[in-house]
Structure formats: structure tokens, C-alpha cells
Scaffold this motif. Structure first.
Motif, PDB file in Angstrom:
ATOM      1  N   ARG A  36       9.968  33.848  24.081  1.00 44.86           N
ATOM      2  CA  ARG A  36       9.911  32.512  24.673  1.00 44.86           C
ATOM      3  C   ARG A  36       8.733  31.715  24.128  1.00 44.86           C
ATOM      4  NH1 ARG A  36       9.003  31.245  31.124  1.00 44.86           N
ATOM      5  NH2 ARG A  36       9.395  28.994  31.040  1.00 44.86           N
ATOM      6  N   THR A  37       7.594  32.358  24.019  1.00 44.36           N
ATOM      7  CA  THR A  37       6.411  31.675  23.493  1.00 44.36           C
ATOM      8  C   THR A  37       6.611  31.290  22.030  1.00 44.36           C
ATOM      9  OG1 THR A  37       5.065  33.035  24.968  1.00 44.36           O
ATOM     10  CG2 THR A  37       3.898  31.810  23.264  1.00 44.36           C
ATOM     11  N   GLY A  38       7.235  32.174  21.264  1.00 45.65           N
ATOM     12  CA  GLY A  38       7.503  31.870  19.863  1.00 45.65           C
ATOM     13  C   GLY A  38       8.452  30.700  19.706  1.00 45.65           C
ATOM     14  N   VAL A  39       9.498  30.646  20.542  1.00 49.26           N
ATOM     15  CA  VAL A  39      10.463  29.545  20.476  1.00 49.26           C
ATOM     16  C   VAL A  39       9.792  28.223  20.848  1.00 49.26           C
ATOM     17  CG1 VAL A  39      12.549  28.583  21.513  1.00 49.26           C
ATOM     18  CG2 VAL A  39      12.480  30.997  20.878  1.00 49.26           C
ATOM     19  N   VAL A  40       8.904  28.244  21.832  1.00 50.38           N
ATOM     20  CA  VAL A  40       8.190  27.024  22.229  1.00 50.38           C
ATOM     21  C   VAL A  40       7.294  26.545  21.080  1.00 50.38           C
ATOM     22  CG1 VAL A  40       6.430  26.091  23.784  1.00 50.38           C
ATOM     23  CG2 VAL A  40       8.294  27.479  24.699  1.00 50.38           C
ATOM     24  N   THR A  41       6.682  27.487  20.364  1.00 47.29           N
ATOM     25  CA  THR A  41       5.878  27.124  19.190  1.00 47.29           C
ATOM     26  C   THR A  41       6.756  26.467  18.134  1.00 47.29           C
ATOM     27  OG1 THR A  41       4.488  29.067  19.603  1.00 47.29           O
ATOM     28  CG2 THR A  41       4.235  27.981  17.476  1.00 47.29           C
ATOM     29  N   ALA A  42       7.945  27.047  17.905  1.00 51.84           N
ATOM     30  CA  ALA A  42       8.895  26.476  16.950  1.00 51.84           C
ATOM     31  C   ALA A  42       9.334  25.082  17.374  1.00 51.84           C
ATOM     32  CB  ALA A  42      10.111  27.400  16.812  1.00 51.84           C
ATOM     33  N   LEU A  43       9.498  24.886  18.683  1.00 50.96           N
ATOM     34  CA  LEU A  43       9.880  23.572  19.190  1.00 50.96           C
ATOM     35  C   LEU A  43       8.780  22.551  18.912  1.00 50.96           C
ATOM     36  CD1 LEU A  43      11.807  21.784  20.795  1.00 50.96           C
ATOM     37  CD2 LEU A  43      10.692  22.564  22.890  1.00 50.96           C
ATOM     38  N   GLY A  44       7.530  22.956  19.085  1.00 49.67           N
ATOM     39  CA  GLY A  44       6.423  22.061  18.772  1.00 49.67           C
ATOM     40  C   GLY A  44       6.413  21.668  17.313  1.00 49.67           C
ATOM     41  N   SER A  45       6.686  22.644  16.442  1.00 46.58           N
ATOM     42  CA  SER A  45       6.744  22.368  15.005  1.00 46.58           C
ATOM     43  C   SER A  45       7.889  21.416  14.681  1.00 46.58           C
ATOM     44  CB  SER A  45       6.925  23.686  14.239  1.00 46.58           C
ATOM     45  OG  SER A  45       7.008  23.454  12.849  1.00 46.58           O
ATOM     46  N   ALA A  46       9.033  21.597  15.349  1.00 41.68           N
ATOM     47  CA  ALA A  46      10.182  20.716  15.118  1.00 41.68           C
ATOM     48  C   ALA A  46       9.874  19.287  15.548  1.00 41.68           C
ATOM     49  CB  ALA A  46      11.402  21.254  15.866  1.00 41.68           C
ATOM     50  N   VAL A  47       9.194  19.136  16.670  1.00 42.46           N
ATOM     51  CA  VAL A  47       8.806  17.796  17.131  1.00 42.46           C
ATOM     52  C   VAL A  47       7.844  17.166  16.126  1.00 42.46           C
ATOM     53  CG1 VAL A  47       7.580  16.521  18.923  1.00 42.46           C
ATOM     54  CG2 VAL A  47       9.196  18.318  19.563  1.00 42.46           C
ATOM     55  N   GLY A  48       6.968  17.989  15.543  1.00 44.28           N
ATOM     56  CA  GLY A  48       6.057  17.489  14.521  1.00 44.28           C
ATOM     57  C   GLY A  48       6.802  16.936  13.319  1.00 44.28           C
ATOM     58  N   ALA A  49       7.918  17.582  12.954  1.00 44.81           N
ATOM     59  CA  ALA A  49       8.730  17.088  11.835  1.00 44.81           C
ATOM     60  C   ALA A  49       9.341  15.731  12.165  1.00 44.81           C
ATOM     61  CB  ALA A  49       9.833  18.098  11.510  1.00 44.81           C
ATOM     62  N   VAL A  50       9.764  15.556  13.401  1.00 44.59           N
ATOM     63  CA  VAL A  50      10.320  14.265  13.818  1.00 44.59           C
ATOM     64  C   VAL A  50       9.230  13.188  13.785  1.00 44.59           C
ATOM     65  CG1 VAL A  50      11.414  12.997  15.703  1.00 44.59           C
ATOM     66  CG2 VAL A  50      12.105  15.359  15.222  1.00 44.59           C
ATOM     67  N   VAL A  51       8.004  13.566  14.145  1.00 50.74           N
ATOM     68  CA  VAL A  51       6.880  12.622  14.072  1.00 50.74           C
ATOM     69  C   VAL A  51       6.683  12.157  12.632  1.00 50.74           C
ATOM     70  CG1 VAL A  51       4.371  12.389  14.315  1.00 50.74           C
ATOM     71  CG2 VAL A  51       5.697  13.533  16.101  1.00 50.74           C
ATOM     72  N   TRP A  52       6.750  13.098  11.689  1.00 54.96           N
ATOM     73  CA  TRP A  52       6.623  12.743  10.279  1.00 54.96           C
ATOM     74  C   TRP A  52       7.761  11.810   9.846  1.00 54.96           C
ATOM     75  CZ3 TRP A  52       2.801  12.458   7.182  1.00 54.96           C
ATOM     76  CH2 TRP A  52       1.746  13.376   7.235  1.00 54.96           C
TER      77      TRP A  52
END
Length: 203
Positions: A36-52
Motif C-alpha cells: 500500500r505504501t509503495g502504491v501511494v508513492t507511485a501515485l505521488g510520482s504519477a501526479v508529478g508527471a501530470v504536473v510536468w
């Protein structure tokens, strides 16, 4: 955009994700605390891509292409952040026990780590500046760039989430204090190495 163009773009994103980078090791490190913690980290990274993607859509990220100084500042900031994450992990294992796996307090930190790591990664910015426009049809609006950003984020989230599940199950199978401690230290060392490498290349 045609279906062939969308599939080609997604395939390219997947190939890039298969190349280990800071986000990959960051997700692996957090997966040691649970899937669960790993998936949440991946979600943060995905949101970062949308920011870019949003930054490219409004023209802000083009500064990286035109300004060597802006690119260098971002590289230094990203490198320092990765070193910070690595060193903090190493120091945490010298103190009291870490936060329980998947606890409410660890999830926001995992999300922030993934988000900030992606946003401060200049290579992600250059991907959206140099590669994404090649898939945007002539005359297309801002929405197309944002759509490609969402697609890239979806590919990254899917791959990193699967990686997180596999890593978490492997840790459960090898749930031994010495093994977990070694994996944590190894991932922290890799993150620190990425950070130092980024700082050196910024000189």
C-alpha cells in the motif's frame, strides 16, 4: 490523435519506465513498508508527471530547454532531495523502529516523496518538452498535452504499482530483520548515489 499514435506513445512510456531511475528505487524502498505504501508513492510520482504535463502545456517547462541555468538549478535541487531521502533512511535505522507498514502517518509522506522526486527530476521535464510535442497533432490545444501527461502517468502508475506489489510480497516471503535492513540500506544508498550523480553532472 489516432489510436496508433496513442499506443506508440504508451509503448514508449513503458519502455522508459522499464529503465530503472530514482522513482523506481523510491517506490521499491517504500514497498518494504508494505504494498500500500509503495502504491501511494507511485501515485505521488504519477501526479508529478501530470504536473510536468501542465507546465509544458502552459509553456513554463520550456525554460529548461532555453535556460541552462534553470536546468542546472533543477538538477541540483533534485540531487539534494534524493541525497536527503537516502541519508534520512540510513539514519532512521540507527534510531527507534520505523513507522509501521501502511500506517496513516506513513502514507502522506510516501505520496510527498513520490511527488517531489518526480517534480524535481529534470529528465521528466525534458521528456515532456522534447518528446511529448512530437505526438501532439498540429493545431491541437492544451488538452492534448494534458491527455498525454495523464497517459504517461497512467503507464507509470500501473508499472510502479505492479512493481510495488511484487516487491512487497518478496519482502513478506523474506521477512527477516537482517534482510529488510540490508534492502533498506541498499535502496537508500542507490537514492543517495543518484542524488550525488545528479549534483556532479550539474557542475
Amino acid at each position: 490523435m489516432t489510436l496508433d499514435a496513442v499506443l506508440a506513445f504508451c509503448a514508449l512510456c513503458l519502455l522508459l519506465e522499464l529503465t530503472p531511475g530514482p522513482n523506481t528505487f523510491l517506490v521499491l524502498r517504500h514497498s518494504l513498508q508494505g504494498a500500500r505504501t509503495g502504491v501511494v508513492t507511485a501515485l505521488g510520482s504519477a501526479v508529478g508527471a501530470v504536473v510536468w504535463a501542465a507546465a509544458v502545456a502552459v509553456g513554463l517547462a520550456a525554460l529548461l530547454e532555453r535556460s541552462a541555468q534553470a536546468y542546472q538549478v533543477l538538477k541540483v535541487a533534485g540531487g539534494l532531495y534524493l541525497v536527503h531521502l537516502g541519508v534520512r533512511t540510513l539514519l532512521a535505522h540507527r534510531g527507534p523502529a520505523s513507522t509501521p507498514a501502511g500506517s496513516a502517518s506513513s502514507l502522506p509522506a510516501a505520496f510527498r516523496a513520490g511527488l517531489v522526486s518526480c517534480v524535481l527530476n529534470p529528465k521528466v521535464g525534458l521528456f515532456f518538452v522534447a518528446v511529448v510535442p512530437q505526438f501532439v497533432p498540429a493545431g491541437a490545444g492544451v488538452g492534448t498535452t494534458l491527455l498525454l501527461g495523464v497517459l504517461e502517468a497512467g503507464v507509470a502508475l500501473t508499472y510502479l504499482s505492479v512493481l510495488s506489489q511484487v516487491a512487497a510480497r518478496a519482502v513478506e516471503w523474506l521477512r527477516r530483520p537482517r534482510v529488510t535492513r540490508t534492502l533498506e540500506r541498499a535502496s537508500a544508498a542507490v537514492l543517495t548515489a543518484f542524488g550525488v550523480g545528479t549534483l556532479v553532472s550539474a557542475r
